[in-house]
Design a protein around this motif. Structure first.
Motif, PDB file in Angstrom:
ATOM      1  N   UNK A   1      16.213  72.691  77.311  1.00  0.00           N
ATOM      2  CA  UNK A   1      15.432  71.623  77.945  1.00  0.00           C
ATOM      3  C   UNK A   1      15.056  72.052  79.363  1.00  0.00           C
ATOM      4  N   UNK A   2      13.811  72.485  79.543  1.00  0.00           N
ATOM      5  CA  UNK A   2      13.363  73.048  80.821  1.00  0.00           C
ATOM      6  C   UNK A   2      12.354  72.136  81.499  1.00  0.00           C
ATOM      7  N   UNK A   3      12.319  72.225  82.833  1.00  0.00           N
ATOM      8  CA  UNK A   3      11.379  71.471  83.653  1.00  0.00           C
ATOM      9  C   UNK A   3      10.408  72.463  84.305  1.00  0.00           C
ATOM     10  N   UNK A   4       9.118  72.183  84.172  1.00  0.00           N
ATOM     11  CA  UNK A   4       8.094  73.123  84.583  1.00  0.00           C
ATOM     12  C   UNK A   4       7.281  72.577  85.756  1.00  0.00           C
ATOM     13  N   UNK A   5       6.827  73.451  86.653  1.00  0.00           N
ATOM     14  CA  UNK A   5       6.131  72.981  87.860  1.00  0.00           C
ATOM     15  C   UNK A   5       4.732  72.444  87.552  1.00  0.00           C
ATOM     16  N   UNK A   6       4.302  71.502  88.365  1.00  0.00           N
ATOM     17  CA  UNK A   6       2.985  70.897  88.171  1.00  0.00           C
ATOM     18  C   UNK A   6       1.847  71.814  88.607  1.00  0.00           C
ATOM     19  N   UNK A   7       2.172  72.824  89.393  1.00  0.00           N
ATOM     20  CA  UNK A   7       1.179  73.815  89.799  1.00  0.00           C
ATOM     21  C   UNK A   7       1.864  75.177  89.903  1.00  0.00           C
ATOM     22  N   UNK A   8       1.106  76.261  89.871  1.00  0.00           N
ATOM     23  CA  UNK A   8       1.727  77.588  89.949  1.00  0.00           C
ATOM     24  C   UNK A   8       2.506  77.778  91.253  1.00  0.00           C
ATOM     25  N   UNK A   9       3.577  78.547  91.165  1.00  0.00           N
ATOM     26  CA  UNK A   9       4.331  78.924  92.357  1.00  0.00           C
ATOM     27  C   UNK A   9       3.771  80.193  93.011  1.00  0.00           C
ATOM     28  N   UNK A  10       2.988  80.944  92.249  1.00  0.00           N
ATOM     29  CA  UNK A  10       2.468  82.213  92.759  1.00  0.00           C
ATOM     30  C   UNK A  10       1.175  82.505  92.011  1.00  0.00           C
ATOM     31  N   UNK A  11       0.097  82.788  92.750  1.00  0.00           N
ATOM     32  CA  UNK A  11      -1.218  82.900  92.120  1.00  0.00           C
ATOM     33  C   UNK A  11      -1.981  84.124  92.608  1.00  0.00           C
ATOM     34  N   UNK A  12      -2.816  84.626  91.736  1.00  0.00           N
ATOM     35  CA  UNK A  12      -3.748  85.690  92.099  1.00  0.00           C
ATOM     36  C   UNK A  12      -4.768  85.201  93.127  1.00  0.00           C
ATOM     37  N   UNK A  13      -4.983  83.898  93.202  1.00  0.00           N
ATOM     38  CA  UNK A  13      -5.985  83.339  94.114  1.00  0.00           C
ATOM     39  C   UNK A  13      -5.667  83.639  95.575  1.00  0.00           C
TER      40      UNK A  13
END
Length: 343
Positions: free
Chosen positions: A151-163
Protein backbone atom coordinates in the motif's frame (compact mmCIF):
# COMPACT_ATOMS: atom_id res chain seq x y z
CA UNK A 1 40.08 3.04 -18.54
CA UNK A 2 40.42 -0.15 -16.53
CA UNK A 3 41.24 -3.42 -18.26
CA UNK A 4 38.65 -6.15 -17.83
CA UNK A 5 41.33 -8.51 -16.46
CA UNK A 6 42.49 -5.96 -13.86
CA UNK A 7 42.79 -7.57 -10.41
CA UNK A 8 40.78 -4.70 -8.90
CA UNK A 9 37.57 -5.80 -10.57
CA UNK A 10 37.85 -9.60 -10.48
CA UNK A 11 35.67 -9.88 -7.36
CA UNK A 12 32.87 -7.98 -9.13
CA UNK A 13 32.64 -10.31 -12.13
CA UNK A 14 29.84 -12.88 -12.51
CA UNK A 15 30.80 -15.27 -15.33
CA UNK A 16 28.28 -18.03 -14.49
CA UNK A 17 24.90 -17.50 -16.09
CA UNK A 18 21.75 -19.27 -14.99
CA UNK A 19 20.41 -20.85 -18.19
CA UNK A 20 16.78 -19.77 -17.75
CA UNK A 21 15.13 -16.54 -16.76
CA UNK A 22 14.30 -16.43 -13.05
CA UNK A 23 11.21 -14.27 -13.63
CA UNK A 24 9.15 -13.73 -16.76
CA UNK A 25 5.89 -12.10 -17.73
CA UNK A 26 2.61 -13.96 -17.48
CA UNK A 27 1.59 -13.77 -21.12
CA UNK A 28 -2.01 -13.46 -19.88
CA UNK A 29 -4.10 -11.06 -21.95
CA UNK A 30 -4.84 -7.90 -20.00
CA UNK A 31 -2.35 -8.66 -17.20
CA UNK A 32 0.11 -5.94 -16.16
CA UNK A 33 2.99 -8.19 -17.30
CA UNK A 34 1.35 -9.61 -20.41
CA UNK A 35 4.17 -8.56 -22.74
CA UNK A 36 7.34 -8.40 -20.62
CA UNK A 37 9.05 -7.82 -17.28
CA UNK A 38 11.99 -5.51 -16.72
CA UNK A 39 14.29 -3.60 -14.30
CA UNK A 40 14.85 -5.83 -11.23
CA UNK A 41 15.68 -4.51 -7.74
CA UNK A 42 16.35 -7.32 -5.23
CA UNK A 43 16.38 -6.95 -1.43
CA UNK A 44 15.70 -8.78 1.85
CA UNK A 45 12.59 -7.98 3.87
CA UNK A 46 10.58 -9.78 6.56
CA UNK A 47 12.47 -13.04 6.19
CA UNK A 48 12.28 -13.32 2.40
CA UNK A 49 14.00 -12.07 -0.68
CA UNK A 50 11.88 -9.57 -2.57
CA UNK A 51 12.16 -8.32 -6.13
CA UNK A 52 10.74 -4.99 -7.22
CA UNK A 53 10.17 -5.18 -10.98
CA UNK A 54 8.34 -3.59 -13.89
CA UNK A 55 5.68 -5.14 -16.07
CA UNK A 56 4.63 -4.04 -19.56
CA UNK A 57 1.21 -4.78 -21.07
CA UNK A 58 1.43 -2.85 -24.32
CA UNK A 59 -0.10 0.31 -22.84
CA UNK A 60 2.59 1.26 -20.35
CA UNK A 61 4.57 0.26 -17.28
CA UNK A 62 3.22 -0.88 -13.93
CA UNK A 63 5.33 -2.19 -11.05
CA UNK A 64 5.08 -5.18 -8.74
CA UNK A 65 6.79 -7.29 -6.09
CA UNK A 66 7.81 -10.94 -6.20
CA UNK A 67 9.21 -13.06 -3.34
CA UNK A 68 11.70 -15.92 -3.16
CA UNK A 69 13.36 -18.25 -0.66
CA UNK A 70 16.44 -19.03 -2.78
CA UNK A 71 16.92 -16.16 -5.31
CA UNK A 72 16.10 -18.54 -8.18
CA UNK A 73 12.40 -19.31 -7.85
CA UNK A 74 10.14 -16.26 -7.62
CA UNK A 75 6.43 -15.89 -6.88
CA UNK A 76 4.41 -12.80 -7.74
CA UNK A 77 3.24 -10.99 -4.58
CA UNK A 78 1.26 -8.02 -5.84
CA UNK A 79 1.12 -4.93 -8.04
CA UNK A 80 2.17 -1.83 -6.11
CA UNK A 81 2.21 0.87 -8.81
CA UNK A 82 -0.91 0.74 -10.98
CA UNK A 83 -2.36 2.69 -13.88
CA UNK A 84 -5.04 5.33 -13.25
CA UNK A 85 -5.89 6.61 -16.73
CA UNK A 86 -8.98 8.58 -15.65
CA UNK A 87 -7.34 10.31 -12.71
CA UNK A 88 -5.73 13.27 -14.48
CA UNK A 89 -2.55 12.64 -12.49
CA UNK A 90 0.95 13.18 -13.89
CA UNK A 91 1.59 9.43 -13.45
CA UNK A 92 -1.81 8.22 -14.71
CA UNK A 93 -0.24 5.93 -17.35
CA UNK A 94 1.55 4.00 -14.60
CA UNK A 95 5.24 3.88 -13.91
CA UNK A 96 8.43 1.94 -13.41
CA UNK A 97 9.59 1.66 -9.78
CA UNK A 98 13.35 1.15 -9.84
CA UNK A 99 14.79 1.53 -6.33
CA UNK A 100 13.97 1.47 -2.62
CA UNK A 101 15.96 3.27 0.07
CA UNK A 102 18.32 0.76 1.74
CA UNK A 103 19.86 0.62 5.20
CA UNK A 104 23.34 0.18 3.79
CA UNK A 105 25.03 0.81 0.46
CA UNK A 106 27.92 -1.55 1.21
CA UNK A 107 28.32 -4.37 -1.27
CA UNK A 108 28.84 -7.02 1.44
CA UNK A 109 25.66 -6.10 3.34
CA UNK A 110 22.42 -7.86 2.53
CA UNK A 111 20.19 -5.09 1.10
CA UNK A 112 17.48 -4.30 3.66
CA UNK A 113 15.02 -1.44 3.53
CA UNK A 114 15.56 1.67 5.64
CA UNK A 115 12.82 3.76 7.19
CA UNK A 116 13.17 7.52 6.83
CA UNK A 117 10.75 9.56 8.94
CA UNK A 118 9.02 6.30 9.83
CA UNK A 119 8.35 5.35 6.20
CA UNK A 120 9.81 3.13 3.48
CA UNK A 121 10.56 4.99 0.23
CA UNK A 122 10.76 4.06 -3.43
CA UNK A 123 11.64 6.05 -6.53
CA UNK A 124 9.85 5.62 -9.86
CA UNK A 125 9.52 7.29 -13.23
CA UNK A 126 6.38 7.78 -15.29
CA UNK A 127 5.79 8.58 -18.96
CA UNK A 128 3.08 11.02 -20.08
CA UNK A 129 1.65 8.95 -22.95
CA UNK A 130 0.62 5.38 -23.61
CA UNK A 131 2.96 3.04 -25.48
CA UNK A 132 6.49 1.86 -24.90
CA UNK A 133 8.34 4.61 -22.98
CA UNK A 134 6.31 7.24 -24.81
CA UNK A 135 7.19 10.86 -24.08
CA UNK A 136 9.63 12.45 -21.60
CA UNK A 137 9.37 10.73 -18.21
CA UNK A 138 9.60 12.40 -14.80
CA UNK A 139 10.61 11.03 -11.39
CA UNK A 140 8.59 10.72 -8.18
CA UNK A 141 9.14 9.45 -4.64
CA UNK A 142 6.48 7.21 -3.04
CA UNK A 143 6.23 6.02 0.57
CA UNK A 144 4.54 3.38 2.69
CA UNK A 145 4.18 2.38 6.32
CA UNK A 146 2.84 -1.04 5.30
CA UNK A 147 5.25 -3.82 6.32
CA UNK A 148 3.88 -5.94 3.46
CA UNK A 149 4.98 -3.15 1.07
CA UNK A 150 1.74 -3.29 -0.89
CA UNK A 151 0.00 0.00 0.00
CA UNK A 152 1.96 3.00 -1.33
CA UNK A 153 1.31 6.74 -1.37
CA UNK A 154 2.33 8.63 -4.49
CA UNK A 155 3.12 12.34 -4.95
CA UNK A 156 0.67 14.68 -6.64
CA UNK A 157 3.46 16.10 -8.80
CA UNK A 158 6.94 14.93 -9.83
CA UNK A 159 9.77 15.32 -7.34
CA UNK A 160 12.34 15.65 -10.12
CA UNK A 161 11.76 16.69 -13.73
CA UNK A 162 13.55 17.11 -17.02
CA UNK A 163 11.82 20.51 -17.24
CA UNK A 164 14.35 21.94 -14.78
CA UNK A 165 17.34 20.29 -16.39
CA UNK A 166 19.87 20.80 -19.15
CA UNK A 167 19.77 19.82 -22.81
CA UNK A 168 21.35 16.39 -22.16
CA UNK A 169 18.18 15.41 -20.18
CA UNK A 170 15.56 17.31 -22.20
CA UNK A 171 14.15 14.07 -23.66
CA UNK A 172 13.16 12.69 -20.26
CA UNK A 173 14.41 10.75 -17.26
CA UNK A 174 14.85 7.04 -16.69
CA UNK A 175 16.01 4.84 -13.81
CA UNK A 176 17.11 6.49 -10.57
CA UNK A 177 19.00 4.97 -7.64
CA UNK A 178 19.45 6.73 -4.30
CA UNK A 179 22.27 6.31 -1.78
CA UNK A 180 23.34 8.20 1.35
CA UNK A 181 26.84 9.48 1.99
CA UNK A 182 27.99 11.91 4.69
CA UNK A 183 24.48 13.10 5.61
CA UNK A 184 23.56 13.76 1.99
CA UNK A 185 21.28 11.82 -0.35
CA UNK A 186 22.68 11.20 -3.84
CA UNK A 187 20.28 10.36 -6.66
CA UNK A 188 21.93 8.95 -9.76
CA UNK A 189 19.69 8.87 -12.83
CA UNK A 190 20.03 8.44 -16.54
CA UNK A 191 18.36 10.73 -19.02
CA UNK A 192 18.22 11.30 -22.74
CA UNK A 193 18.49 14.35 -24.93
CA UNK A 194 15.73 15.40 -27.32
CA UNK A 195 17.41 14.42 -30.59
CA UNK A 196 15.84 11.82 -32.87
CA UNK A 197 18.95 9.61 -32.49
CA UNK A 198 19.18 10.27 -28.79
CA UNK A 199 22.01 9.83 -26.29
CA UNK A 200 21.50 8.55 -22.73
CA UNK A 201 23.94 9.54 -19.98
CA UNK A 202 24.01 9.48 -16.18
CA UNK A 203 23.85 12.45 -13.84
CA UNK A 204 23.61 12.96 -10.10
CA UNK A 205 21.59 15.28 -7.86
CA UNK A 206 21.84 15.74 -4.09
CA UNK A 207 19.30 16.40 -1.34
CA UNK A 208 18.96 16.65 2.45
CA UNK A 209 15.26 15.71 2.59
CA UNK A 210 14.58 13.37 -0.38
CA UNK A 211 12.28 16.01 -1.85
CA UNK A 212 14.36 18.98 -2.97
CA UNK A 213 17.17 18.04 -5.34
CA UNK A 214 20.15 20.01 -6.66
CA UNK A 215 21.86 18.85 -9.82
CA UNK A 216 25.65 18.54 -9.88
CA UNK A 217 27.15 21.31 -12.04
CA UNK A 218 29.40 18.79 -13.80
CA UNK A 219 26.55 16.60 -15.06
CA UNK A 220 26.48 14.19 -16.69
CA UNK A 221 29.06 12.55 -14.44
CA UNK A 222 29.06 9.34 -16.48
CA UNK A 223 29.22 10.07 -20.17
CA UNK A 224 29.11 8.09 -23.38
CA UNK A 225 32.31 7.38 -25.28
CA UNK A 226 31.75 7.71 -29.04
CA UNK A 227 34.81 5.52 -29.67
CA UNK A 228 33.71 2.64 -27.43
CA UNK A 229 30.98 0.03 -26.88
CA UNK A 230 28.91 2.54 -24.85
CA UNK A 231 28.87 5.21 -27.55
CA UNK A 232 25.14 5.99 -27.24
CA UNK A 233 23.99 4.91 -23.77
CA UNK A 234 25.47 4.95 -20.27
CA UNK A 235 22.30 4.03 -18.44
CA UNK A 236 20.48 2.51 -15.45
CA UNK A 237 22.96 3.08 -12.60
CA UNK A 238 23.19 0.68 -9.66
CA UNK A 239 25.56 2.20 -7.08
CA UNK A 240 27.16 0.29 -4.17
CA UNK A 241 30.26 0.80 -2.02
CA UNK A 242 33.12 -1.62 -1.40
CA UNK A 243 35.39 -0.12 1.27
CA UNK A 244 36.27 3.38 0.08
CA UNK A 245 35.50 2.47 -3.53
CA UNK A 246 32.15 3.22 -5.16
CA UNK A 247 30.91 0.91 -7.92
CA UNK A 248 28.42 1.74 -10.63
CA UNK A 249 26.98 -1.25 -12.46
CA UNK A 250 25.44 0.33 -15.56
CA UNK A 251 24.62 -0.69 -19.09
CA UNK A 252 26.14 0.60 -22.28
CA UNK A 253 24.84 0.50 -25.83
CA UNK A 254 26.01 1.63 -29.23
CA UNK A 255 28.54 -0.67 -30.87
CA UNK A 256 27.50 -2.56 -34.01
CA UNK A 257 28.72 -6.16 -33.64
CA UNK A 258 29.61 -8.87 -36.11
CA UNK A 259 26.07 -10.26 -36.10
CA UNK A 260 24.81 -6.97 -37.52
CA UNK A 261 23.07 -5.90 -34.30
CA UNK A 262 23.68 -3.40 -31.52
CA UNK A 263 23.48 -4.93 -28.05
CA UNK A 264 23.00 -3.44 -24.59
CA UNK A 265 25.53 -4.93 -22.17
CA UNK A 266 26.48 -4.56 -18.52
CA UNK A 267 29.41 -2.30 -17.64
CA UNK A 268 31.21 -1.19 -14.49
CA UNK A 269 32.71 2.13 -13.41
CA UNK A 270 34.69 2.93 -10.22
CA UNK A 271 34.93 6.12 -8.17
CA UNK A 272 36.44 7.45 -4.94
CA UNK A 273 34.20 10.52 -4.67
CA UNK A 274 30.93 9.75 -6.54
CA UNK A 275 31.77 12.39 -9.16
CA UNK A 276 34.89 11.26 -11.02
CA UNK A 277 34.37 7.79 -12.50
CA UNK A 278 36.72 5.41 -14.30
CA UNK A 279 35.13 2.82 -16.57
CA UNK A 280 36.13 -0.77 -17.20
CA UNK A 281 36.99 -0.73 -20.88
CA UNK A 282 34.86 -3.73 -21.90
CA UNK A 283 31.46 -5.07 -20.77
CA UNK A 284 31.45 -7.24 -17.65
CA UNK A 285 28.37 -9.14 -18.90
CA UNK A 286 28.21 -9.40 -22.66
CA UNK A 287 25.20 -10.28 -24.75
CA UNK A 288 24.61 -14.03 -24.86
CA UNK A 289 25.30 -16.70 -27.41
CA UNK A 290 22.80 -17.28 -30.25
CA UNK A 291 19.78 -19.15 -28.92
CA UNK A 292 20.28 -17.99 -25.33
CA UNK A 293 17.70 -15.94 -23.43
CA UNK A 294 20.02 -12.91 -23.39
CA UNK A 295 21.30 -13.05 -26.96
CA UNK A 296 19.76 -9.64 -27.64
CA UNK A 297 20.52 -7.51 -24.59
CA UNK A 298 21.97 -8.06 -21.09
CA UNK A 299 21.29 -4.91 -19.10
CA UNK A 300 19.75 -3.12 -16.05
CA UNK A 301 21.59 -4.51 -13.03
CA UNK A 302 20.56 -5.39 -9.50
CA UNK A 303 23.45 -6.55 -7.30
CA UNK A 304 23.35 -8.70 -4.17
CA UNK A 305 26.10 -10.47 -2.19
CA UNK A 306 24.87 -13.52 -0.31
CA UNK A 307 26.67 -16.43 1.34
CA UNK A 308 29.92 -15.82 -0.48
CA UNK A 309 28.37 -15.39 -3.92
CA UNK A 310 27.78 -12.23 -5.90
CA UNK A 311 24.38 -12.27 -7.64
CA UNK A 312 23.98 -10.01 -10.65
CA UNK A 313 20.33 -9.84 -11.75
CA UNK A 314 19.62 -8.19 -15.09
CA UNK A 315 17.09 -7.94 -17.87
CA UNK A 316 17.83 -10.29 -20.75
CA UNK A 317 16.23 -10.19 -24.18
CA UNK A 318 16.26 -12.40 -27.26
CA UNK A 319 14.25 -12.79 -30.45
CA UNK A 320 10.90 -14.37 -29.63
CA UNK A 321 10.48 -18.03 -30.55
CA UNK A 322 7.82 -20.64 -29.96
CA UNK A 323 7.78 -21.76 -26.34
CA UNK A 324 8.81 -18.45 -24.77
CA UNK A 325 6.07 -17.09 -22.47
CA UNK A 326 5.89 -13.47 -23.64
CA UNK A 327 6.32 -11.54 -26.85
CA UNK A 328 6.69 -7.78 -27.20
CA UNK A 329 7.21 -6.73 -30.83
CA UNK A 330 9.01 -9.96 -31.66
CA UNK A 331 11.22 -9.90 -28.57
CA UNK A 332 11.25 -11.89 -25.36
CA UNK A 333 12.22 -9.89 -22.25
CA UNK A 334 12.75 -11.46 -18.79
CA UNK A 335 14.81 -11.24 -15.61
CA UNK A 336 18.08 -13.18 -15.77
CA UNK A 337 20.88 -14.00 -13.34
CA UNK A 338 24.66 -14.28 -13.44
CA UNK A 339 26.77 -15.26 -10.42
CA UNK A 340 30.39 -15.22 -9.28
CA UNK A 341 30.32 -18.95 -8.50
CA UNK A 342 28.41 -21.85 -10.06
CA UNK A 343 25.05 -22.40 -8.37
Amino acid sequence: MIARDDERIRKYLTPYRYPESVLHGSGVEGAFDEKAVDIPFVFWHNGKFHMLYTGFDGTGYQSALAVSEDLLHWTHKGIILKRHMDSGRWDRVGGSATWMIKESDRLEDLPRLKKVDGKYWLVYHSYPSTGYESGPAEIGMAWTEDEELLDWHFPDKPDFSWRDGAEWEAGGLYKACIIRHEDTWYMFYNAKDSKERWTEQTGVATSRDLRHWTRHPGNPVLRVNRESWDKWFVSDPYIVRDGDLWLNFYFGYGKLYEDGHTHAQEGLALSRDLVLWEKVEEPIIRYGEPGSIDSGHAHKASILYYQGTLYHFYCGTCPWREGLPTNVSGEYRGICLATSRPL
